[in-house]
Design a protein around this motif. Structure first.
Motif, mmCIF file in Angstrom:
data_model
loop_
_atom_site.group_PDB
_atom_site.id
_atom_site.type_symbol
_atom_site.label_atom_id
_atom_site.label_comp_id
_atom_site.label_asym_id
_atom_site.label_seq_id
_atom_site.Cartn_x
_atom_site.Cartn_y
_atom_site.Cartn_z
ATOM 1 N N MET A 1 7.536 25.608 -33.361
ATOM 2 C CA MET A 1 8.719 25.845 -34.146
ATOM 3 C C MET A 1 9.925 25.341 -33.355
ATOM 4 S SD MET A 1 11.559 27.875 -35.059
ATOM 5 C CE MET A 1 11.480 29.111 -33.825
ATOM 6 N N ILE A 2 10.807 24.684 -34.074
ATOM 7 C CA ILE A 2 12.044 24.174 -33.480
ATOM 8 C C ILE A 2 13.179 24.612 -34.389
ATOM 9 C CG2 ILE A 2 13.373 22.098 -32.910
ATOM 10 C CD1 ILE A 2 10.635 20.628 -32.676
ATOM 11 N N ILE A 3 14.290 25.025 -33.809
ATOM 12 C CA ILE A 3 15.502 25.283 -34.585
ATOM 13 C C ILE A 3 16.662 24.635 -33.821
ATOM 14 C CG2 ILE A 3 15.836 27.559 -33.551
ATOM 15 C CD1 ILE A 3 17.130 28.408 -36.253
ATOM 16 N N ASP A 4 17.507 23.901 -34.566
ATOM 17 C CA ASP A 4 18.601 23.186 -33.915
ATOM 18 C C ASP A 4 19.593 22.732 -34.981
ATOM 19 O OD1 ASP A 4 20.160 21.913 -31.969
ATOM 20 O OD2 ASP A 4 18.491 20.762 -31.147
ATOM 21 N N GLN A 5 20.670 22.099 -34.509
ATOM 22 C CA GLN A 5 21.657 21.504 -35.407
ATOM 23 C C GLN A 5 21.197 20.109 -35.794
ATOM 24 O OE1 GLN A 5 25.415 21.591 -33.392
ATOM 25 N NE2 GLN A 5 25.491 23.820 -33.368
ATOM 26 N N LEU A 6 21.485 19.707 -37.024
ATOM 27 C CA LEU A 6 21.076 18.392 -37.500
ATOM 28 C C LEU A 6 21.644 17.284 -36.618
ATOM 29 C CD1 LEU A 6 19.455 16.856 -39.575
ATOM 30 C CD2 LEU A 6 21.437 16.888 -41.087
ATOM 31 N N SER A 7 22.803 17.489 -36.048
ATOM 32 C CA SER A 7 23.400 16.476 -35.167
ATOM 33 C C SER A 7 22.525 16.188 -33.938
ATOM 34 C CB SER A 7 24.802 16.903 -34.733
ATOM 35 O OG SER A 7 24.749 18.148 -34.054
ATOM 36 N N ASN A 8 21.588 17.071 -33.613
ATOM 37 C CA ASN A 8 20.673 16.873 -32.485
ATOM 38 C C ASN A 8 19.288 16.392 -32.913
ATOM 39 O OD1 ASN A 8 22.556 17.776 -30.572
ATOM 40 N ND2 ASN A 8 22.009 19.905 -30.972
ATOM 41 N N ALA A 9 19.107 16.075 -34.180
ATOM 42 C CA ALA A 9 17.782 15.745 -34.714
ATOM 43 C C ALA A 9 17.130 14.564 -34.012
ATOM 44 C CB ALA A 9 17.872 15.483 -36.214
ATOM 45 N N SER A 10 17.915 13.619 -33.564
ATOM 46 C CA SER A 10 17.338 12.432 -32.916
ATOM 47 C C SER A 10 16.574 12.785 -31.638
ATOM 48 C CB SER A 10 18.427 11.405 -32.618
ATOM 49 O OG SER A 10 19.387 11.950 -31.735
ATOM 50 N N LEU A 11 16.813 13.948 -31.070
ATOM 51 C CA LEU A 11 16.099 14.379 -29.867
ATOM 52 C C LEU A 11 14.620 14.641 -30.121
ATOM 53 C CD1 LEU A 11 18.709 16.973 -28.530
ATOM 54 C CD2 LEU A 11 18.325 14.640 -27.685
ATOM 55 N N TYR A 12 14.240 14.855 -31.387
ATOM 56 C CA TYR A 12 12.885 15.288 -31.714
ATOM 57 C C TYR A 12 12.024 14.195 -32.330
ATOM 58 C CZ TYR A 12 15.335 19.604 -30.876
ATOM 59 O OH TYR A 12 16.096 20.582 -30.294
ATOM 60 N N GLY A 13 12.547 12.999 -32.460
ATOM 61 C CA GLY A 13 11.794 11.901 -33.067
ATOM 62 C C GLY A 13 10.560 11.501 -32.283
ATOM 63 N N GLY A 14 10.533 11.774 -30.998
ATOM 64 C CA GLY A 14 9.389 11.414 -30.177
ATOM 65 C C GLY A 14 8.188 12.326 -30.335
ATOM 66 N N VAL A 15 8.336 13.441 -31.029
ATOM 67 C CA VAL A 15 7.223 14.373 -31.217
ATOM 68 C C VAL A 15 6.116 13.721 -32.044
ATOM 69 C CG1 VAL A 15 6.543 16.604 -32.205
ATOM 70 C CG2 VAL A 15 8.711 16.382 -30.970
ATOM 71 N N HIS A 16 6.489 12.984 -33.077
ATOM 72 C CA HIS A 16 5.541 12.287 -33.958
ATOM 73 C C HIS A 16 6.317 11.202 -34.696
ATOM 74 C CE1 HIS A 16 2.708 11.541 -37.231
ATOM 75 N NE2 HIS A 16 1.790 12.143 -36.485
ATOM 76 N N PRO A 17 5.727 10.000 -34.880
ATOM 77 C CA PRO A 17 6.455 8.912 -35.554
ATOM 78 C C PRO A 17 6.963 9.281 -36.951
ATOM 79 C CG PRO A 17 4.398 8.094 -34.612
ATOM 80 C CD PRO A 17 4.403 9.580 -34.421
ATOM 81 N N ARG A 18 6.220 10.091 -37.668
ATOM 82 C CA ARG A 18 6.671 10.466 -39.013
ATOM 83 C C ARG A 18 7.819 11.475 -38.955
ATOM 84 N NH1 ARG A 18 0.838 10.755 -40.708
ATOM 85 N NH2 ARG A 18 0.365 8.602 -41.261
ATOM 86 N N LEU A 19 7.856 12.284 -37.914
ATOM 87 C CA LEU A 19 9.004 13.184 -37.753
ATOM 88 C C LEU A 19 10.271 12.361 -37.543
ATOM 89 C CD1 LEU A 19 7.812 16.202 -35.571
ATOM 90 C CD2 LEU A 19 8.522 16.225 -37.955
ATOM 91 N N LYS A 20 10.162 11.264 -36.827
ATOM 92 C CA LYS A 20 11.316 10.387 -36.638
ATOM 93 C C LYS A 20 11.799 9.852 -37.978
ATOM 94 C CE LYS A 20 13.041 6.241 -34.272
ATOM 95 N NZ LYS A 20 14.172 6.248 -35.144
ATOM 96 N N LYS A 21 10.882 9.419 -38.826
ATOM 97 C CA LYS A 21 11.263 8.924 -40.160
ATOM 98 C C LYS A 21 11.965 10.021 -40.953
ATOM 99 C CE LYS A 21 7.715 5.413 -40.706
ATOM 100 N NZ LYS A 21 6.629 4.895 -41.540
ATOM 101 N N ALA A 22 11.458 11.227 -40.860
ATOM 102 C CA ALA A 22 12.050 12.349 -41.591
ATOM 103 C C ALA A 22 13.463 12.631 -41.089
ATOM 104 C CB ALA A 22 11.172 13.586 -41.429
ATOM 105 N N PHE A 23 13.627 12.703 -39.788
ATOM 106 C CA PHE A 23 14.957 12.972 -39.229
ATOM 107 C C PHE A 23 15.918 11.822 -39.515
ATOM 108 C CE2 PHE A 23 12.816 16.076 -36.269
ATOM 109 C CZ PHE A 23 13.425 17.194 -36.818
#
Length: 149
Positions: free
Chosen positions: A1-23
């Protein structure tokens, strides 16, 4: 589980390639202007549902988890309480495999997700979205479904 501000979303793109597309979708689109509906990002592997509804009392909500999809729940307008716990700490009470959802019973931690913030729930994360903070209120939210195979 992750909770954060949308302005920080780019920090989580490396978790999975599709998460990057979503963010990327969440960051590159004017979410306030998007009407309610479903938007495909990568066919059925990544898609977003823009929702508007009124939050509910906790007694009216259910704890859920998914078999295949990760949820990114991003509050566009308003705020809501979300309950979180690991699925292993719960009891399955209903399964709907065809809809990629199971409903659970259990206790969890309460999170307040405010406008401009998001929560990510992986398949092992039981979550209860849509709960009012103090009293029911109108919320606009983007729920991105991400297949993380």
């Amino acid at each position: 589980m992750i909770i954060d501000q949308l302005s920080n979303a780019s920090l989580y793109g490396g978790v999975h390639p599709r998460l990057k597309k979503a963010f990327d979708f969440l960051l590159e689109n004017d979410l306030h202007a998007l009407p309610v509906g479903k938007y495909e990002i990568e066919n059925d592997k990544v898609f977003v549902m823009i929702q508007e509804y009124e939050t509910k009392l906790i007694e009216e909500c259910r704890l859920e988890s998914h078999y295949l999809y990760t949820d990114i729940q991003c509050v566009i307008k308003g705020e809501e309480r979300m309950v979180y716990t690991n699925k292993d700490e719960t009891k399955v009470v209903e399964e709907q495999k065809e809809n990629d959802v199971m409903f659970l019973e259990g206790e969890g931690s309460h999170l307040i997700v405010k406008e401009g913030c998001f929560a990510v729930f992986m398949p092992q994360d039981a979550h209860m979205p849509g709960v009012c903070v103090k009293q029911p209120q109108a919320v606009k939210k983007a729920v991105v479904k991400v297949l993380c195979d």
